[in-house]
Write a protein that holds these residues in place. Structure first.
Motif, PDB file in Angstrom:
ATOM      1  N   TYR A  80      88.260  56.770  34.483  1.00 44.23           N
ATOM      2  CA  TYR A  80      88.840  56.946  33.138  1.00 44.23           C
ATOM      3  C   TYR A  80      89.912  55.605  33.105  1.00 44.23           C
ATOM      4  CZ  TYR A  80      86.839  61.518  32.484  1.00 44.23           C
ATOM      5  OH  TYR A  80      86.031  62.533  32.267  1.00 44.23           O
ATOM      6  N   THR A  81      90.771  55.461  34.102  1.00 44.44           N
ATOM      7  CA  THR A  81      91.819  54.323  34.097  1.00 44.44           C
ATOM      8  C   THR A  81      91.415  53.212  34.402  1.00 44.44           C
ATOM      9  OG1 THR A  81      92.404  54.950  36.209  1.00 44.44           O
ATOM     10  CG2 THR A  81      93.516  56.433  34.587  1.00 44.44           C
ATOM     11  N   ASN A  82      90.269  52.793  34.638  1.00 42.21           N
ATOM     12  CA  ASN A  82      89.931  51.193  34.920  1.00 42.21           C
ATOM     13  C   ASN A  82      89.143  50.665  33.604  1.00 42.21           C
ATOM     14  OD1 ASN A  82      90.864  50.399  37.520  1.00 42.21           O
ATOM     15  ND2 ASN A  82      89.906  52.096  38.260  1.00 42.21           N
ATOM     16  N   PRO A  83      89.242  49.381  33.798  1.00 41.60           N
ATOM     17  CA  PRO A  83      88.630  48.743  32.523  1.00 41.60           C
ATOM     18  C   PRO A  83      87.140  48.820  32.747  1.00 41.60           C
ATOM     19  CG  PRO A  83      89.334  47.014  33.896  1.00 41.60           C
ATOM     20  CD  PRO A  83      90.027  48.175  34.420  1.00 41.60           C
ATOM     21  N   ILE A  84      86.453  50.051  32.796  1.00 44.89           N
ATOM     22  CA  ILE A  84      84.995  50.171  32.509  1.00 44.89           C
ATOM     23  C   ILE A  84      84.917  51.313  31.607  1.00 44.89           C
ATOM     24  CG2 ILE A  84      84.353  49.318  34.836  1.00 44.89           C
ATOM     25  CD1 ILE A  84      84.284  52.418  35.695  1.00 44.89           C
ATOM     26  N   THR A  85      83.758  51.507  30.830  1.00 40.43           N
ATOM     27  CA  THR A  85      83.310  52.437  30.173  1.00 40.43           C
ATOM     28  C   THR A  85      82.751  53.725  30.564  1.00 40.43           C
ATOM     29  OG1 THR A  85      81.166  51.665  29.545  1.00 40.43           O
ATOM     30  CG2 THR A  85      83.018  50.997  28.157  1.00 40.43           C
ATOM     31  N   MET A  86      82.581  54.701  30.104  1.00 41.46           N
ATOM     32  CA  MET A  86      81.985  55.986  30.581  1.00 41.46           C
ATOM     33  C   MET A  86      80.427  55.728  30.659  1.00 41.46           C
ATOM     34  SD  MET A  86      83.114  58.636  31.752  1.00 41.46           S
ATOM     35  CE  MET A  86      84.569  58.226  32.469  1.00 41.46           C
ATOM     36  N   THR A 243      75.626  64.418  29.434  1.00 46.25           N
ATOM     37  CA  THR A 243      76.149  64.128  30.514  1.00 46.25           C
ATOM     38  C   THR A 243      77.631  63.642  30.028  1.00 46.25           C
ATOM     39  OG1 THR A 243      74.435  63.792  31.763  1.00 46.25           O
ATOM     40  CG2 THR A 243      76.306  63.353  32.842  1.00 46.25           C
ATOM     41  N   PHE A 244      77.392  62.211  29.449  1.00 47.76           N
ATOM     42  CA  PHE A 244      78.303  61.421  28.792  1.00 47.76           C
ATOM     43  C   PHE A 244      79.354  62.054  28.037  1.00 47.76           C
ATOM     44  CE2 PHE A 244      79.707  58.659  25.111  1.00 47.76           C
ATOM     45  CZ  PHE A 244      80.099  57.703  25.757  1.00 47.76           C
ATOM     46  N   ARG A 245      78.829  63.094  27.043  1.00 52.63           N
ATOM     47  CA  ARG A 245      79.744  63.766  26.066  1.00 52.63           C
ATOM     48  C   ARG A 245      80.458  64.980  27.007  1.00 52.63           C
ATOM     49  NH1 ARG A 245      80.701  61.739  21.687  1.00 52.63           N
ATOM     50  NH2 ARG A 245      81.425  63.480  21.087  1.00 52.63           N
ATOM     51  N   MET A 246      79.948  65.383  27.972  1.00 53.15           N
ATOM     52  CA  MET A 246      80.760  66.214  29.126  1.00 53.15           C
ATOM     53  C   MET A 246      81.941  65.754  29.489  1.00 53.15           C
ATOM     54  SD  MET A 246      79.577  69.246  28.733  1.00 53.15           S
ATOM     55  CE  MET A 246      80.706  69.969  30.182  1.00 53.15           C
ATOM     56  N   LEU A 247      81.693  64.489  29.857  1.00 51.00           N
ATOM     57  CA  LEU A 247      82.741  63.489  30.555  1.00 51.00           C
ATOM     58  C   LEU A 247      83.718  63.229  29.729  1.00 51.00           C
ATOM     59  CD1 LEU A 247      80.625  61.124  32.967  1.00 51.00           C
ATOM     60  CD2 LEU A 247      81.805  63.439  33.454  1.00 51.00           C
ATOM     61  N   GLU A 248      83.373  62.810  28.357  1.00 52.46           N
ATOM     62  CA  GLU A 248      84.263  62.623  27.401  1.00 52.46           C
ATOM     63  C   GLU A 248      85.142  63.891  26.892  1.00 52.46           C
ATOM     64  OE1 GLU A 248      84.839  59.635  25.193  1.00 52.46           O
ATOM     65  OE2 GLU A 248      84.712  58.754  27.325  1.00 52.46           O
ATOM     66  N   LYS A 249      84.568  65.051  27.064  1.00 55.70           N
ATOM     67  CA  LYS A 249      84.931  66.130  26.614  1.00 55.70           C
ATOM     68  C   LYS A 249      86.334  66.462  27.467  1.00 55.70           C
ATOM     69  CE  LYS A 249      84.068  71.192  26.208  1.00 55.70           C
ATOM     70  NZ  LYS A 249      84.003  71.848  27.655  1.00 55.70           N
ATOM     71  N   LYS A 250      85.974  66.302  28.625  1.00 57.78           N
ATOM     72  CA  LYS A 250      87.214  66.773  29.774  1.00 57.78           C
ATOM     73  C   LYS A 250      88.435  66.184  29.245  1.00 57.78           C
ATOM     74  CE  LYS A 250      88.973  67.342  33.693  1.00 57.78           C
ATOM     75  NZ  LYS A 250      89.991  66.002  33.976  1.00 57.78           N
ATOM     76  N   ARG A 251      88.252  64.721  28.886  1.00 59.24           N
ATOM     77  CA  ARG A 251      89.245  64.099  28.615  1.00 59.24           C
ATOM     78  C   ARG A 251      90.120  64.688  27.135  1.00 59.24           C
ATOM     79  NH1 ARG A 251      88.018  58.005  27.183  1.00 59.24           N
ATOM     80  NH2 ARG A 251      89.765  57.027  27.320  1.00 59.24           N
ATOM     81  N   TRP A 252      89.190  65.197  26.175  1.00 61.50           N
ATOM     82  CA  TRP A 252      90.007  65.703  25.085  1.00 61.50           C
ATOM     83  C   TRP A 252      90.146  67.029  24.949  1.00 61.50           C
ATOM     84  CZ3 TRP A 252      90.994  62.000  21.452  1.00 61.50           C
ATOM     85  CH2 TRP A 252      90.534  60.731  21.604  1.00 61.50           C
ATOM     86  N   SER A 253      89.826  67.799  26.046  1.00 67.15           N
ATOM     87  CA  SER A 253      90.135  69.204  26.370  1.00 67.15           C
ATOM     88  C   SER A 253      91.821  69.297  25.916  1.00 67.15           C
ATOM     89  CB  SER A 253      89.730  69.723  27.613  1.00 67.15           C
ATOM     90  OG  SER A 253      90.285  70.914  27.895  1.00 67.15           O
ATOM     91  N   GLN A 254      91.793  70.314  25.090  1.00 67.70           N
ATOM     92  CA  GLN A 254      93.264  70.861  24.916  1.00 67.70           C
ATOM     93  C   GLN A 254      93.490  72.253  25.358  1.00 67.70           C
ATOM     94  OE1 GLN A 254      94.739  69.590  21.237  1.00 67.70           O
ATOM     95  NE2 GLN A 254      94.124  67.777  21.888  1.00 67.70           N
ATOM     96  N   ARG A 255      92.800  72.728  26.351  1.00 68.16           N
ATOM     97  CA  ARG A 255      92.916  73.932  26.818  1.00 68.16           C
ATOM     98  C   ARG A 255      93.871  74.015  28.149  1.00 68.16           C
ATOM     99  NH1 ARG A 255      88.278  77.081  27.327  1.00 68.16           N
ATOM    100  NH2 ARG A 255      87.154  75.028  27.169  1.00 68.16           N
TER     101      ARG A 255
END
Lengths: 255, 310
Positions: A80-86, A243-255
């Motif tokens: 998530y923190t390096n210059p690569i995309t999911m 899979t891609f969405r699951m990984l993105e979701k983790k980042r946007w999770s607000q719980r």
């Protein structure tokens, strides 16, 4: 993407997973091949078809750690923190798993060479079966990726993947069961028997339409088609997208 | 340079980060100070793009972390609280992998890696499996990982937690030497650590910025409530009354006593114009009570918050 691919592929051989899978596959394919040799009737496509039923064990072993380990060990931060995309991450890991499958499939190529060298027949049907093998593997590996992204436990992700593949393998059985049971229930409910049967078989058709094994069964006779491969591939892409969405979701999770 | 504007992050109904705004200037070492759960790690995770904010923006050298993530992330080296290391790789394999991730050119790798490994002193373990390294070495590999690709900004989340005192001092030295050509954001819940390396401090409490100050300003603010601790041999009550008689002493109390030995805590009033320490020394010397220890007490985080918020 190559960075992720390289690391993941090599990591199969840093721990036992790669060796276990390759040993297992070599053993099983060897047993089939030797058995056919002893009966002096070698049909490589038949061997490949039989090997497909071991996807249910091999694919979960290969994919279980792909995403869950990163989440558990905290190494996902790197993605998530390096210059690569999911996209790089998902594609890299998927291709690494597919490459392992390819490495273990080298066994079958060796069997083909041996068969050919001793005067056996290796025809279009055998290559057709091999092609189908890889497209089905892509579909199941994509499902395994998704299962691995769902949880941070390798065991649970392996189990989920196992269940997904089990359901797909049983689709045909399930369809024929539904066919007879739904139509008989409808007849009991005083529905016209012709309509009830039509409904039942229609339902069965819908479910078996989803069955990738049925779709690709003619390849082993040398009858190729683009549609079944496209079906497997698009299902694989669908699960990789999840899979891609699951990984993105983790980042946007607000719980 | 990092600009953070009105950052908010919800976890359920709790606001982990509640409307934080500040700027990290070029070449500055900024300290993030706050008790556990103040929102330090969450804020750092948002700055580095690991988490997304509920609202608000983060700009790294002018690039928004959500709009242009690849450009923004290129300038950041991040050491999370738990160093993200693969235990099944050797140190050198892992650092090469990081070079791949950060897209370092092949030709630059060797000199860069040997420089970094010398800097954080891990050259001697470069061929060992990360899983077999001690905590201190793992932390250093974590720092090395953050330095790869020569990012202009370093974000270090509690880099000295769990290290022994010698290692803590070494990491501090390292941060100091890095500060010459990097902007550094460093978090801690230990005041002295932040004081040792930082130019400026952001104090967080309950997800809000309680104060942003330079270190001298902060100490001036805190100096209002200086406290001393002294150990004296003699008659406890008499000592207390002797000290109480002096000017600008607000409160004197016995913290602990052991036979003839007394540990005495002295609170100096805010309005004190002169340093009362000399007066205390002479008063006790005159009375014939030998002083065994005399030191000023560092304010605790709670006291800082009290003095800043109250």
């Amino acid at each position: 993407m190559t960075a992720i691919f390289k690391r993941e592929f090599l990591s199969f051989f840093r721990n036992p997973v790669g060796y276990v899978v390759i040993a297992l596959f070599s053993f099983i394919s060897g047993v089939y091949f030797v058995n056919m040799l002893m009966n002096i009737s070698v049909d490589i496509s038949l061997e490949i078809i039989s090997l497909r039923s071991f996807f249910i064990i091999i694919v979960p072993i290969v994919t279980m750690g792909l995403f869950s380990e990163d989440r558990k060990k905290g190494t996902e931060v790197l993605y998530y923190t390096n210059p690569i995309t999911m996209f790089d991450v998902v594609a890299g890991k998927f291709l690494a798993a597919m490459s392992l499958i390819f490495v273990m499939f080298i066994n079958v190529f060796i069997h083909m060479i041996v068969t050919k060298a001793f005067g056996g027949v290796v025809g279009a049907g055998d290559f057709g079966a091999a092609i189908v093998f890889f497209f089905l593997a892509a579909l199941f590996v994509a499902i395994g990726c998704f299962a691995s992204a769902l949880t941070d436990s390798q065991i649970i992700s392996a189990l989920l993947c196992f269940l997904f593949i089990l359901v797909i393998q049983m689709l045909s059985t399930f369809a024929s069961f539904l066919n007879s049971s739904v139509s008989s229930v409808l007849i009991l409910m005083n529905v016209d028997s012709e309509k009830a049967n039509a409904f039942g078989s229609g339902l069965a058709d819908v479910i078996s339409w989803l069955d990738p094994f049925v779709k690709t069964q003619r390849f082993r006779f040398g009858v190729f088609g683009v549609a079944p491969l496209f079906f497997c591939l698009s299902m694989a892409v669908f699960f990789l997208y999840l899979t891609f969405r699951m990984l993105e979701k983790k980042r946007w999770s607000q719980r | 340079m990092i600009e953070i504007n009105n950052l908010v992050k919800h976890y359920g109904t709790k606001k982990a980060v509640n409307d934080i705004s500040f700027t990290v200037n070029d070449g500055e070492v900024l300290g993030f100070l706050g008790p556990n759960g103040a929102g330090k790690t969450t804020t750092m995770n948002i700055i580095t793009g690991y988490l997304s904010s509920t609202s608000g923006t983060v700009k790294v050298n002018g690039h928004d972390i959500l709009e242009e993530p690849e450009l923004a992330k290129k300038d950041i080296g991040y050491l999370p609280e738990q160093p993200p290391l693969y235990n099944d790789m050797t140190v050198i394999e892992f650092l090469n992998f990081m070079c791949d991730l950060k897209k370092v050119r092949k030709a630059d790798r060797k000199p860069m890696l040997s420089e970094i490994m010398d800097m954080v002193k891990i050259s001697s373990v470069s061929d060992r499996l990360i899983g077999n390294l001690s905590k201190g070495y793992k932390q250093r590999v974590g720092i090395a990982q953050a330095l790869i690709g020569d990012p202009k900004i370093l974000i270090l989340d509690e880099p000295t937690v769990g290290l022994d005192p010698g290692q803590v001092i070494e990491i501090r030295k390292l941060v100091k030497s890095l500060s010459k050509n990097h902007s550094i954001v460093i978090s801690s819940h230990i005041l002295s650590e932040i004081q040792a390396v930082c130019d400026r401090v952001v104090i967080l409490n309950h997800g809000k910025v309680a104060a942003i100050d330079t270190i001298p300003d902060l100490s001036r603010r805190l100096s209002g409530t200086s406290k001393f601790l002294l150990t004296v041999r003699g008659d406890g009550d008499d000592i207390v009354s002797k000290i109480k008689m002096l000017t600008s002493i607000q409160d004197v109390s016995i913290r602990r006593s052991e036979g003839e030995y007394y540990e005495i805590e002295i609170l100096v009033s805010n309005s004190a114009k002169t340093d009362p320490r000399e007066a205390i020394f002479f008063a006790l010397a005159k009375a014939g009570y030998p002083m065994l220890e005399f030191r000023s007490l560092d304010p605790t985080l709670e006291e800082i918050f009290l003095s800043i918020t109250g």
